[in-house]
Design an enzyme around this catalytic site. Structure first.
Site, PDB file in Angstrom:
ATOM      1  N   GLY A  69       0.812  -1.207   0.000  1.00 19.67           N
ATOM      2  CA  GLY A  69       0.000   0.000   0.000  1.00 19.67           C
ATOM      3  C   GLY A  69       0.850   1.262   0.000  1.00 19.67           C
ATOM      4  N   SER A  70       1.941   1.237   0.743  1.00 20.38           N
ATOM      5  CA  SER A  70       2.789   2.438   0.815  1.00 20.38           C
ATOM      6  C   SER A  70       3.368   2.778  -0.550  1.00 20.38           C
ATOM      7  CB  SER A  70       3.935   2.220   1.815  1.00 20.38           C
ATOM      8  OG  SER A  70       3.417   1.951   3.097  1.00 20.38           O
ATOM      9  N   GLN A 178      -7.845   0.240   3.366  1.00 17.42           N
ATOM     10  CA  GLN A 178      -8.745  -0.320   4.388  1.00 17.42           C
ATOM     11  C   GLN A 178     -10.081  -0.758   3.799  1.00 17.42           C
ATOM     12  OE1 GLN A 178      -8.251  -1.039   7.655  1.00 17.42           O
ATOM     13  NE2 GLN A 178      -6.125  -0.373   7.554  1.00 17.42           N
ATOM     14  N   SER A 198      -3.635  -2.895  -0.563  1.00 20.21           N
ATOM     15  CA  SER A 198      -2.558  -3.690   0.022  1.00 20.21           C
ATOM     16  C   SER A 198      -3.106  -5.061   0.403  1.00 20.21           C
ATOM     17  CB  SER A 198      -2.013  -2.985   1.263  1.00 20.21           C
ATOM     18  OG  SER A 198      -1.070  -3.828   1.902  1.00 20.21           O
ATOM     19  N   CYS A 323       2.158   2.354  12.945  1.00 19.60           N
ATOM     20  CA  CYS A 323       3.268   3.167  12.458  1.00 19.60           C
ATOM     21  C   CYS A 323       3.663   4.211  13.476  1.00 19.60           C
ATOM     22  CB  CYS A 323       2.900   3.867  11.164  1.00 19.60           C
ATOM     23  SG  CYS A 323       1.759   2.936  10.172  1.00 19.60           S
TER      24      CYS A 323
HETATM   25  C1  LIG Z   1      -1.753  -0.388   5.921  1.00 22.42           C
HETATM   26  C2  LIG Z   1      -2.056   0.873   5.190  1.00 22.42           C
HETATM   27  C3  LIG Z   1      -1.168   1.396   4.248  1.00 22.42           C
HETATM   28  C4  LIG Z   1       0.196   0.799   4.007  1.00 22.42           C
HETATM   29  O1  LIG Z   1       0.129  -0.454   3.375  1.00 22.42           O
HETATM   30  P1  LIG Z   1       1.431  -1.395   3.413  1.00 22.42           P
HETATM   31  O2  LIG Z   1       1.079  -2.512   2.501  1.00 22.42           O
HETATM   32  O3  LIG Z   1       1.580  -1.837   4.822  1.00 22.42           O
HETATM   33  O4  LIG Z   1       2.570  -0.586   2.913  1.00 22.42           O
HETATM   34  C5  LIG Z   1      -1.537   2.537   3.568  1.00 22.42           C
HETATM   35  N1  LIG Z   1      -2.714   3.123   3.786  1.00 22.42           N
HETATM   36  C6  LIG Z   1      -3.610   2.645   4.672  1.00 22.42           C
HETATM   37  C7  LIG Z   1      -4.911   3.332   4.855  1.00 22.42           C
HETATM   38  C8  LIG Z   1      -3.309   1.511   5.415  1.00 22.42           C
HETATM   39  O5  LIG Z   1      -4.185   1.055   6.307  1.00 22.42           O
END
Ligand SMILES: *Cc1c(COP(=O)(O)O)cnc(C)c1O
Length: 399
Positions: A69-70, A178, A198, A323
């Site tokens: 996700g990042s 999410q 993600s 985080c």
């Molecule tokens: C967990 C999360 C991310 C990051 O995703 P990763 O796969 O852990 O890098 C980004 N945005 C939201 C809203 C998240 O909950």
């Protein structure tokens, strides 16, 4: 153990594990290789792409795989910023309660000369389309508003925000990490230009992300190297992880309504139970929230101490977000909805999973009530509140 931290990560589903295993053993070929052994991996990759496309309402060519996700958030924001820059548009609209993957990208863009407007999310934790519209200027290049917040679970009116952006000729990105697999997403109907997912938030593996980019948008490379992902994301693909992500996503998308119904009932039962703890309050809108999310503030306690006591009772939960825990700053999300710092420190996020039962949520309610009472009894801060030396923020019966 009761695992109530599904917003931090989820267990892989058996179907996802089964989809992954062959690519860790017998089918280890490189999808870029020309021989048929490599082509098996390539086929799995393309099948996964088709699965995501089908469930998001786009074409497979509009799906790119990333490391999470990042990375998807980083790539989306860098792409849209560069598109804007070429047209001389250097104003960005986002919100104060985005994930740090978005907020830190915005910081980077500010250093590149962009101006960023972070919209207030109000006490309910919701941004309206009208507020987005009012913030759009002739030099606005894009809007990034998350689909659902990872701490307080509030779901944003994405479709309306997307419609406003479309009408005003401004690109729209949403961090749907999410929401993916938990809420119905249709990038066409929702007017979304770019979207991040993600896999480990919907029972897929960690380290796999999805980036949707509408066909008129060419993602800007942020990982440079080979020509994978049609030249937009270098690096040998995580074939097993991607196949597993697709299996998990298909499974979750097929069950959205049934999961949402069951989780909403559990969530509301838990909320009702926790509300009875004096001087507590639910964070975020009670209705416009993820079916799995419960987030409370309790006056006179430290969230970290509460987590440790719950851990002793076999309950995994979170305070702030993964985080930021480990830092002493209260959650930027709770501050954004206007919680005073001392109250924001006493927060608890419980994110439910599909396998939970009423007896689990009742056990959580009892454990939290006991832990809060115990911590308050020991707290000099609570003592000051009780003796009237300090003023309560909430009333005895809630907000
Ligand atoms: C967990 C999360 C991310 C990051 O995703 P990763 O796969 O852990 O890098 C980004 N945005 C939201 C809203 C998240 O909950």
């Amino acid at each position: 153990m009761i695992y109530a931290d599904n917003a931090a990560t989820t267990a892989m589903s058996p179907a996802a594990v089964a989809a992954m295993l062959p690519f860790l053993s017998e089918n280890y070929g490189n999808p870029s290789s020309l021989y048929s052994f490599g082509q098996k991996a390539k086929e799995a990759l393309e099948a996964a792409r088709a699965t995501f496309a089908e469930n998001l309402g786009c074409t497979p060519r509009e799906i790119y795989f990333t490391s999470g996700g990042s990375e998807s958030d980083n790539q989306a924001l860098m792409t849209l910023a560069s598109l804007g820059e070429r047209k001389g548009k250097k104003h960005i609209i986002s919100t104060a309660f985005e994930h740090h993957a978005v907020l830190r990208s915005l910081d980077r863009l500010k250093k590149r000369g962009f101006e960023v407007t972070l919209l207030d999310v109000g006490p309910r934790g919701i941004v309206t389309a009208g507020e987005v519209e009012d913030a759009i200027r002739p030099d606005t290049c894009f809007v990034s508003v998350m689909y659902a917040n990872n701490e307080i679970g509030t779901v944003q009116p994405v479709r309306e925000i997307g419609a406003v952006c479309r009408e005003r000729g401004v690109y729209f990105h949403t961090d749907a990490v999410q929401a993916g697999g938990h809420l119905h997403i249709d990038v066409e109907a929702d007017n979304i230009d770019m979207l991040s997912l993600s896999a480990h938030k919907f029972h897929g593996p960690k380290g796999v992300g999805v980036l949707f980019a509408r066909k008129n948008i060419v993602p800007e490379c942020i990982i440079l190297g080979g020509a994978q992902e049609r030249g937009k994301r270098a690096g040998t693909e995580n074939v097993g992880g991607i196949a597993a992500a697709a299996a998990a996503f298909a499974e979750m998308c097929a069950r959205i309504d049934e999961n949402a119904k069951a989780l909403t009932a559990l969530r509301d039962r838990l909320i009702e139970g926790l509300k009875r703890i004096p001087y507590s309050a639910l964070n975020g809108d009670p209705v416009m929230r993820l079916p799995s999310n419960v987030n409370f503030c309790f006056e006179g306690i430290e969230g970290e101490s509460l987590l440790l006591l719950l851990d002793d009772k076999g309950i995994c939960a979170s305070s702030g977000s993964a985080c930021t825990s480990g830092s002493l700053d209260p959650s930027h999300v709770l501050l954004a909805i206007g919680r005073p710092r001392e109250v924001a420190h006493g927060s608890l996020r419980l994110s439910l999973g599909e396998d939970m039962t009423e007896s689990d949520t009742d056990r959580i309610t009892d454990a939290v009530r006991e832990a809060v009472e115990y911590l308050r009894a020991m707290s000099p801060f609570w003592h000051d509140l009780e003796s009237g030396k300090r003023k309560h923020v909430f009333t005895e019966r809630g907000e």
